[in-house]
Design an enzyme around this catalytic site. Structure first.
Site, mmCIF file in Angstrom:
data_model
loop_
_atom_site.group_PDB
_atom_site.id
_atom_site.type_symbol
_atom_site.label_atom_id
_atom_site.label_comp_id
_atom_site.label_asym_id
_atom_site.label_seq_id
_atom_site.Cartn_x
_atom_site.Cartn_y
_atom_site.Cartn_z
ATOM 1 N N SER A 11 26.092 -13.731 -35.993
ATOM 2 C CA SER A 11 26.207 -12.314 -36.458
ATOM 3 C C SER A 11 26.458 -11.622 -35.275
ATOM 4 O O SER A 11 25.730 -11.509 -34.201
ATOM 5 C CB SER A 11 24.892 -11.744 -36.868
ATOM 6 O OG SER A 11 25.112 -10.308 -36.884
ATOM 7 N N HIS A 36 30.099 -13.942 -38.525
ATOM 8 C CA HIS A 36 29.146 -13.046 -39.620
ATOM 9 C C HIS A 36 29.302 -11.519 -39.070
ATOM 10 O O HIS A 36 29.110 -11.054 -37.941
ATOM 11 C CB HIS A 36 27.710 -13.297 -39.819
ATOM 12 C CG HIS A 36 27.019 -12.700 -40.522
ATOM 13 N ND1 HIS A 36 27.013 -13.153 -42.059
ATOM 14 C CD2 HIS A 36 26.130 -11.586 -40.624
ATOM 15 C CE1 HIS A 36 26.017 -12.406 -42.889
ATOM 16 N NE2 HIS A 36 25.460 -11.507 -41.847
ATOM 17 N N ASP A 38 28.206 -7.560 -39.844
ATOM 18 C CA ASP A 38 27.371 -7.051 -40.762
ATOM 19 C C ASP A 38 27.613 -5.421 -40.681
ATOM 20 O O ASP A 38 27.591 -4.635 -39.821
ATOM 21 C CB ASP A 38 25.959 -6.803 -39.996
ATOM 22 C CG ASP A 38 25.138 -8.249 -40.279
ATOM 23 O OD1 ASP A 38 24.973 -8.999 -39.242
ATOM 24 O OD2 ASP A 38 25.140 -8.607 -41.545
ATOM 25 N N MET A 40 27.194 -1.638 -42.138
ATOM 26 C CA MET A 40 25.996 -1.085 -42.534
ATOM 27 C C MET A 40 26.195 0.476 -42.775
ATOM 28 O O MET A 40 26.967 1.056 -41.981
ATOM 29 C CB MET A 40 24.711 -1.009 -41.629
ATOM 30 C CG MET A 40 24.281 -2.505 -41.394
ATOM 31 S SD MET A 40 23.092 -2.476 -40.335
ATOM 32 C CE MET A 40 22.816 -4.286 -40.048
ATOM 33 N N HIS A 69 29.123 -9.366 -44.256
ATOM 34 C CA HIS A 69 28.099 -8.992 -45.196
ATOM 35 C C HIS A 69 27.994 -7.370 -45.401
ATOM 36 O O HIS A 69 27.641 -6.598 -44.289
ATOM 37 C CB HIS A 69 26.855 -9.370 -44.406
ATOM 38 C CG HIS A 69 25.478 -8.818 -44.922
ATOM 39 N ND1 HIS A 69 24.439 -9.141 -44.059
ATOM 40 C CD2 HIS A 69 25.394 -8.623 -46.028
ATOM 41 C CE1 HIS A 69 23.450 -8.538 -44.866
ATOM 42 N NE2 HIS A 69 23.629 -8.449 -46.247
ATOM 43 N N MET A 71 26.355 -4.372 -46.388
ATOM 44 C CA MET A 71 25.064 -3.590 -46.696
ATOM 45 C C MET A 71 25.571 -2.023 -46.904
ATOM 46 O O MET A 71 25.162 -1.255 -46.248
ATOM 47 C CB MET A 71 23.927 -3.727 -45.367
ATOM 48 C CG MET A 71 23.279 -5.156 -45.524
ATOM 49 S SD MET A 71 22.912 -5.468 -43.953
ATOM 50 C CE MET A 71 24.230 -6.032 -42.866
ATOM 51 N N MET A 140 18.468 -13.002 -47.909
ATOM 52 C CA MET A 140 17.958 -12.276 -46.878
ATOM 53 C C MET A 140 16.647 -12.621 -46.503
ATOM 54 O O MET A 140 15.617 -12.660 -47.259
ATOM 55 C CB MET A 140 17.989 -10.797 -47.404
ATOM 56 C CG MET A 140 19.396 -10.373 -47.336
ATOM 57 S SD MET A 140 20.384 -10.505 -45.709
ATOM 58 C CE MET A 140 19.567 -9.410 -44.469
ATOM 59 N N GLY A 145 19.202 -4.244 -42.249
ATOM 60 C CA GLY A 145 19.285 -2.900 -41.394
ATOM 61 C C GLY A 145 19.376 -3.205 -39.847
ATOM 62 O O GLY A 145 19.845 -2.364 -39.294
ATOM 63 N N PHE A 146 18.866 -4.199 -39.413
ATOM 64 C CA PHE A 146 18.712 -4.411 -37.979
ATOM 65 C C PHE A 146 18.720 -5.965 -37.492
ATOM 66 O O PHE A 146 18.124 -6.632 -38.630
ATOM 67 C CB PHE A 146 17.343 -4.034 -37.441
ATOM 68 C CG PHE A 146 17.042 -2.394 -37.897
ATOM 69 C CD1 PHE A 146 16.403 -2.045 -39.020
ATOM 70 C CD2 PHE A 146 17.502 -1.529 -37.136
ATOM 71 C CE1 PHE A 146 16.132 -0.922 -39.163
ATOM 72 C CE2 PHE A 146 17.287 -0.154 -37.566
ATOM 73 C CZ PHE A 146 16.458 0.121 -38.593
ATOM 74 N N ASP A 178 19.988 -15.370 -43.964
ATOM 75 C CA ASP A 178 20.305 -14.271 -42.727
ATOM 76 C C ASP A 178 19.137 -13.560 -42.564
ATOM 77 O O ASP A 178 18.509 -12.599 -43.186
ATOM 78 C CB ASP A 178 21.326 -13.468 -43.653
ATOM 79 C CG ASP A 178 21.847 -12.435 -42.543
ATOM 80 O OD1 ASP A 178 22.787 -11.597 -43.210
ATOM 81 O OD2 ASP A 178 21.525 -12.060 -41.388
ATOM 82 N N GLY A 180 16.605 -13.458 -38.613
ATOM 83 C CA GLY A 180 15.290 -14.046 -37.670
ATOM 84 C C GLY A 180 15.475 -15.449 -37.717
ATOM 85 O O GLY A 180 14.336 -16.059 -37.280
ATOM 86 N N SER A 201 20.620 -12.470 -33.003
ATOM 87 C CA SER A 201 20.035 -12.227 -31.689
ATOM 88 C C SER A 201 19.656 -13.582 -31.063
ATOM 89 O O SER A 201 19.586 -13.912 -29.921
ATOM 90 C CB SER A 201 18.527 -11.551 -31.834
ATOM 91 O OG SER A 201 17.793 -12.168 -33.136
#
Ligand code: 5RP
Ligand code: CO
Length: 222
Positions: A11, A36, A38, A40, A69, A71, A140, A145-146, A178, A180, A201
């Protein structure tokens, strides 16, 4: 474990945007199959990330699959724009669509792959009616959101439940997870039946190429 291809989808939410082109080349060369992206809107989720211009310029740095993705509220309004910008897969939230079937059909009419996703509190029953209309299901494992949040372990049960529903329907649809995901919980995610792995991350911190190779090594063992 389904013999579906294991796919890594870093991501770029966590990438260093000062050198996004370089970061994309690094993950490309190190063997990631997807990118990926994201998106938002600050409405469906608290954050605002980026939109078509970033996708357009990122498109010129790699020809890997752009796994977008969304959102965003009522995504049907923007499907054409994201396809024009370079999306290859568009994932929409079941919670954000007034008409899920019309939204998925719009994505397919535009010639790209359609995927549906659900937030951690949303039950699998909410997406069951659409399983035969999508090319991928995104589970998810954080509240969206983060980047950089902690993996929600109950997501593994959802992956297993969706995988068995798909198997019962004779569908070998990809399941993407998706949020963590890291080298420490990756094996449990693969064992549960996910075959498309998003990581932000855990990839874009420290040595990016090494992180990709580490993920690919673990995925290769499945
Ligand atoms: O959809 C997302 C957040 O809403 C991101 O794709 C997800 O969080 C990936 O980042 P990380 O691997 O750091 O959790
Ligand atoms: Co995402």
């Amino acid at each position: 474990m389904s013999d579906l291809k294991k796919i890594l989808s870093p991501s770029i939410l966590s990438a260093d945007f000062k050198k996004l082109g370089e970061e994309l080349e690094t993950i490309d060369k190190a063997g990631a199959e997807y990118v990926h992206v994201d998106v938002m809107d600050g409405l469906f989720v608290k954050s605002i990330s980026f939109g078509m211009p970033v996708i357009k310029s990122a498109r010129s740095a790699t020809d890997k699959v752009f796994d977008v993705h969304l959102m965003i509220e009522e995504p049907i309004r923007y499907i054409e724009d994201f396809v024009k910008a370079g999306a290859d897969i568009i994932t929409v939230h079941v919670e954000a669509c007034k008409d899920v079937v019309a939204t998925l059909e719009k994505i397919k009419e535009c010639g790209v792959k359609a995927a549906i996703t659900l937030n951690p509190p949303t039950p699998v029953s909410a997406i069951e009616p659409y399983l035969d209309k999508v090319d991928m299901v995104l589970v998810m494992s954080v509240n969206p959101g983060f980047g950089g949040q902690k993996f929600i372990p109950e997501s593994l049960d959802k992956v297993k439940e969706i995988r068995s529903l798909l198997d019962a329907k004779g569908l070998d649809t990809d399941i993407e997870i998706d949020g963590g995901v890291n080298a420490g919980n990756l094996a449990s995610v693969l064992e549960a039946g996910a075959n498309v792995i998003v990581a932000g991350s855990a990839i874009f911190s420290g040595d990016v190429a090494d992180n990709v190779k580490k993920f690919k090594e673990i995925m290769g063992a499945w």
